[in-house]
Design an enzyme around this catalytic site. Structure first.
Site, PDB file in Angstrom:
ATOM      1  N   PHE A 222       9.276  -6.119  13.700  1.00  0.00           N
ATOM      2  CA  PHE A 222       8.232  -5.026  13.266  1.00  0.00           C
ATOM      3  C   PHE A 222       7.782  -4.945  12.044  1.00  0.00           C
ATOM      4  CE2 PHE A 222      11.147  -3.578  17.070  1.00  0.00           C
ATOM      5  CZ  PHE A 222      10.116  -4.051  17.887  1.00  0.00           C
ATOM      6  N   GLU A 226      10.122  -9.110   7.375  1.00  0.00           N
ATOM      7  CA  GLU A 226       9.017 -10.024   6.695  1.00  0.00           C
ATOM      8  C   GLU A 226       9.715 -10.138   5.252  1.00  0.00           C
ATOM      9  OE1 GLU A 226       4.992  -8.714   6.767  1.00  0.00           O
ATOM     10  OE2 GLU A 226       4.471  -9.903   5.015  1.00  0.00           O
ATOM     11  N   ARG A 304      -4.118  -2.921   2.404  1.00  0.00           N
ATOM     12  CA  ARG A 304      -4.579  -2.713   3.818  1.00  0.00           C
ATOM     13  C   ARG A 304      -5.064  -1.269   3.964  1.00  0.00           C
ATOM     14  NH1 ARG A 304      -5.164  -5.943   8.455  1.00  0.00           N
ATOM     15  NH2 ARG A 304      -3.970  -7.924   7.663  1.00  0.00           N
ATOM     16  N   PHE A 338       0.987  -2.145   8.711  1.00  0.00           N
ATOM     17  CA  PHE A 338       1.179  -2.397   7.398  1.00  0.00           C
ATOM     18  C   PHE A 338       0.148  -1.700   6.373  1.00  0.00           C
ATOM     19  CE2 PHE A 338       0.438  -5.944   3.829  1.00  0.00           C
ATOM     20  CZ  PHE A 338       2.175  -6.457   4.092  1.00  0.00           C
ATOM     21  N   ALA A 503       1.251  -9.940  10.109  1.00  0.00           N
ATOM     22  CA  ALA A 503      -0.204  -9.558   9.933  1.00  0.00           C
ATOM     23  C   ALA A 503      -1.071 -10.156  11.409  1.00  0.00           C
ATOM     24  CB  ALA A 503      -0.932 -10.487   9.106  1.00  0.00           C
ATOM     25  N   GLU A 706      -0.567  -5.724  16.102  1.00  0.00           N
ATOM     26  CA  GLU A 706      -0.536  -4.824  15.467  1.00  0.00           C
ATOM     27  C   GLU A 706      -1.536  -3.366  15.912  1.00  0.00           C
ATOM     28  OE1 GLU A 706      -0.672  -6.989  11.691  1.00  0.00           O
ATOM     29  OE2 GLU A 706       0.709  -5.407  11.024  1.00  0.00           O
TER      30      GLU A 706
HETATM   31  N1  LUZ Z   1       1.824  -9.009   5.902  1.00  0.00           N
HETATM   32  C1  LUZ Z   1       1.283  -9.532   4.525  1.00  0.00           C
HETATM   33  C2  LUZ Z   1       0.979  -8.246   6.876  1.00  0.00           C
HETATM   34  O1  LUZ Z   1       2.026 -10.124   3.783  1.00  0.00           O
HETATM   35  N2  LUZ Z   1       0.022  -9.278   4.453  1.00  0.00           N
HETATM   36  C3  LUZ Z   1      -0.952  -8.674   5.367  1.00  0.00           C
HETATM   37  O2  LUZ Z   1      -1.940  -8.463   5.284  1.00  0.00           O
HETATM   38  C4  LUZ Z   1      -0.123  -8.095   6.490  1.00  0.00           C
HETATM   39  N3  LUZ Z   1      -0.958  -7.511   7.249  1.00  0.00           N
HETATM   40  C5  LUZ Z   1      -0.253  -6.973   8.373  1.00  0.00           C
HETATM   41  C6  LUZ Z   1       1.003  -7.017   8.715  1.00  0.00           C
HETATM   42  N4  LUZ Z   1       1.999  -7.777   7.752  1.00  0.00           N
HETATM   43 MO1  MOS Z   2       4.294  -6.960   9.802  1.00  0.00          MO
HETATM   44  S1  MOS Z   2       3.803  -5.507   9.352  1.00  0.00           S
HETATM   45  O1  MOS Z   2       2.870  -7.947  10.482  1.00  0.00           O
HETATM   46  O2  MOS Z   2       5.598  -7.967   9.444  1.00  0.00           O
END
Ligand code: LUZ
Ligand code: MOS
Length: 750
Positions: A222, A226, A304, A338, A503, A706
């Site tokens: 989620f 990341e 974003r 995000f 993303a 998302e």
């Molecule tokens: N992660 C990222 C993301 O590094 N860049 C993005 O634009 C993004 N957008 C949505 C979710 N994670």
């Molecule tokens: Mo994400 S908020 O697409 O790791």
């Protein structure tokens, strides 16, 4: 095609990090973290803890051979604190012991003296004190100042949206195993295997090729994995570098809740101007993002927010600014949407405020301002293949909105203890990493000589079923049965330099790479078959495991051709790279074309509020969603339902609470409530919008991860409408989550 993991999931056979059979000599790691939110470390006494039998070593920043730095976007975050601590839960040391319980015992024996410094927990206070992560960013379109002076109506207000705990079922963790020659293999629960590899190499002071990261699957991410899966893996790797023994490091739930960042809380102000036809002529917003104590992904998330500040509406004059405010909370991080949801909540609040002041339905203003073909977003991209009005009107007719509104009005007239509310929520979400260089992916495909196929990509399976989609793309393109195809683990030695799975773009980017690789392989096999059959290769196609000539009766099987290709010494492996075309963005102008395409949809939410208790039930959420041309509607509807539940949780129940001292108060599932089967909508209907799909999406099947989260925002405004129906004196606030406590206070406000 069902999710290829369903069989092992249901039987409990799927492998997560903690299921990896540990080597006999495995040691266990546990973090010692800051017991205060801000201060200078005067001294830490490890001497008693070190003497506990079974404690092997306690690591601190002094044991780092490379750099004590894990920051991704900005270099502002140490792995282990040196002489200052900046948030409650900040890692200071890493206890490695023969068992987890020994490490826990030792942790309780560490003592620390801190010279405390003032603690900032809110974005507003950080801004007042000039505490920022980086410089603010602004997007501008037209001229808001001039436009406001010509507006019939101008309204201002403020909003707050709280953070959100990711609550992945599988907590953060890594199993680190020494290999020969100082190489280290990390089995990590990460969305970003390359980030783990890169940061580990930096901290250990070794080249990236010494670190191999392998990911089978995640029990949810989620966004929480990341960037923030990295430190736990790096800590285990530092221990392996010193001890040359495997180290398992799995966070228990309490440690995970306390030490990891969450969705960013936002405090924002808005100003909205409308003309007499209810057209929004100008919109200004200032977003204060509570970034926490280090940058992490905050600058990208802030960006974003600006991209989605006008949601599904066309506004000709826009001025938006976002500040990433540095506070003494754990660094907040990526979370499904995000920063987009935080942005959309503000314009929806502004519209609600305008409607309330004008004594009209919010829907009238929404409807008068929906985005059209060729409208310009504030960041310069021109909207094309827009499905805002089509999804809005499809929802309105399919779910009989006007009839529903009449029924609700009648219900509210006839009932005094219960009131109902309805709200419409359109969404428009840009697909691509906003950071253009991140939009590429690779796939490595082997056709084995028996005709079976193995696929490696940079995609991380985290329950979103991306592996099933990759398999579908391959089976479809090669013309073979899905059972002939296997998805390999995500591994940095097979597919290198990957972007994180994030993303919403993972299936698009990696799927396009799979498609490219399969097409190259098919090209080679067609040549082989054409020689075998003495027919022109253009007449040959592969379908259902056999070779067709101009669609006629099959002559050869897939296996026959693969075996022949092997004898002919034709390469049966292919490595393909895909980079999204068209997209670009110029940060010096804050203009460009950052998104491959947008995803659209409209949700209608109905709720019933118990006006004696302040509790509420969600009667229904009915959705028209733009899947493009879905390649797997079962999986995609599952994504919509899951995202909706998560969006509703963020807007209604999930209340993160920190004390003024920066201590996490909502530190367990007894104090942090997520929607369960009883509090979810009684009815959810998800109807695909009929569209052609978009060429930039994999097989025209649009990204789905998302965008549907933001349908949850509609539930907030449905509750607000029900409260208004009960208490005319209620002064609307735009403060989420709208918990039953807050509803009760609003119902009886005088
Ligand atoms: N992660 C990222 C993301 O590094 N860049 C993005 O634009 C993004 N957008 C949505 C979710 N994670
Ligand atoms: Mo994400 S908020 O697409 O790791």
């Amino acid at each position: 095609m069902k999710n290829i993991d369903s069989y092992t999931h249901v039987r409990g056979e799927s492998i997560f990090v903690d299921d990896v059979i540990a080597r006999q000599d495995t040691l266990y790691g546990l973090v010692f973290d800051a017991p205060k939110a801000h201060g200078k470390i005067l001294n830490v006494d490890y001497s008693v803890a070190e003497k506990v039998e079974g404690v092997v070593k306690i690591f601190t920043y002094k044991d780092i051979k490379g750099e004590n730095q894990i920051g991704g976007i900005l270099p502002d975050e140490p792995l282990w604190a040196e002489d200052e601590i900046h948030f409650w839960g900040q890692p200071i040391a890493f206890i490695v012991a023969e068992s987890e319980s020994i490490a826990k015992k030792a942790r309780a024996l560490i003592t620390i003296n801190i010279d405390e410094l003032p603690v900032i927990t809110t974005a507003k206070e950080a801004k007042e004190k000039g505490s920022f992560i980086n410089a603010p960013r602004s997007f501008e379109l037209g001229n808001t100042a001039e436009s406001f002076s010509n507006c019939e109506y101008v309204f201002e207000g403020e909003t707050f949206s709280n953070g959100q705990e990711h609550l992945y079922l599988e907590t953060q963790g890594c199993y680190a195993i020494p290999q020969e020659n100082g190489n280290i293999k990390l089995i990590s629960s990460t969305q970003g295997p390359t980030s783990v590899q890169q940061i580990t190499a930096r901290v250990l002071g070794v080249p990236m090729h010494k670190i191999e990261v392998d990911v089978t699957r995640l029990g949810g991410g989620f966004g929480g994995k990341e960037d923030q899966a990295t430190p736990w893996a790096v800590m285990a790797a530092v221990a392996v570098q010193h001890l040359k023994k495997p180290v398992k490091h799995i966070l228990n739930r309490h440690d995970d809740l306390r030490m990891t960042g969450k969705r960013h809380p936002y405090e924002s102000t808005f100003k909205i101007g409308l003309n007499k036809d209810l057209k929004i002529m100008a919109f200004e917003a200032e977003f204060l993002q509570n970034s926490g104590a280090a940058a992490d992904l905050s600058p990208a998330i802030a960006e974003r927010t600006l991209f989605h500040a006008t949601n599904s509406y066309f506004v000709p004059n826009v001025s938006t600014t976002v500040y990433s405010c540095k506070t003494n909370l754990p660094p907040n991080t990526a979370f499904r949407g995000f920063g987009g949801p935080q942005g959309m909540f503000v314009i929806e609040s502004a519209i609600a405020k305008a409607a309330d002041e004008l004594r009209i339905d919010k829907r009238e203003i929404q409807e008068a301002n929906l985005l059209s073909e060729n409208d310009e977003f504030s960041y310069g991209q021109i909207a094309t293949q827009v499905e805002t009005k089509s999804s809005w009107s499809a929802a309105k007719s399919k779910f009989e909105l006007e009839k529903l509104e009449d029924q609700i009005e009648k219900f509210n007239q006839e009932n005094s203890q219960f009131k109902k509310g309805v709200s419409v929520m359109p969404i428009c979400f840009g697909i691509s990493f906003t950071n253009t260089p991140m939009n590429h992916a690779r796939a490595l495909i082997h056709i084995y000589q028996d005709g079976s196929v193995g696929i490696s990509t940079g995609a991380v399976e985290m329950g979103q079923s991306v592996n099933t989609k990759m398999l579908q793309v391959a089976a479809d393109t090669l013309g073979i049965h899905p059972l002939k195809v296997k998805l390999e683990t995500t591994n940095t030695t097979r597919v290198a330099n990957t972007s994180p799975s994030a993303a919403s773009s993972t299936a698009d980017l990696n799927g396009k790479a799979v498609l490219k690789a399969c097409n190259s392989l098919i090209g080679r096999l067609k040549k082989v078959a054409s020689k075998m059959l003495s027919v022109d290769e253009n007449l040959i196609s592969f379908q259902n495991d056999v070779v067709f000539i101009e669609g006629k009766k099959p002559e050869l099987t897939w296996e026959n051709v693969v075996a022949k290709a092997m004898l002919e010494r034709v390469a049966l492996s292919e490595n393909a790279h895909y980079a999204t075309p068209i997209i670009h963005f110029d940060k010096s102008k804050e203009k460009g074309h950052p998104f491959a395409y947008h995803v659209y949809g409209t949700a209608i939410s109905t709720v019933t509020v118990d006006c004696l208790r302040g509790t509420y039930e969600i009667d229904a959420v009915n959705i028209i969603h733009d899947f493009g041309n879905s390649m797997n509607i079962g999986i995609d509807i599952g994504q919509v339902e899951g995202a909706l539940a998560q969006g509703i949780g963020w807007m209604t129940l999930e209340e993160i609470a920190y004390g003024d001292d920066g201590k996490l108060l909502s530190n367990a599932l007894s104090t942090y409530k997520v929607p369960d089967v009883f509090s979810g909508p009684k009815k959810i209907e998800v109807v695909p919008l009929e569209t052609q799909g978009n060429e930039m999406a994999i097989l025209k099947s649009k990204a789905v991860g998302e965008p549907p989260l933001m349908y949850g925002i509609g539930v907030y405004f449905a509750i607000q409408n029900a409260v208004k129906a009960f208490n005319k004196k209620h002064k609307l606030r735009y403060h989420s989550p709208f918990t039953p406590e807050k509803v009760l206070m609003a119902l009886y406000e005088k």
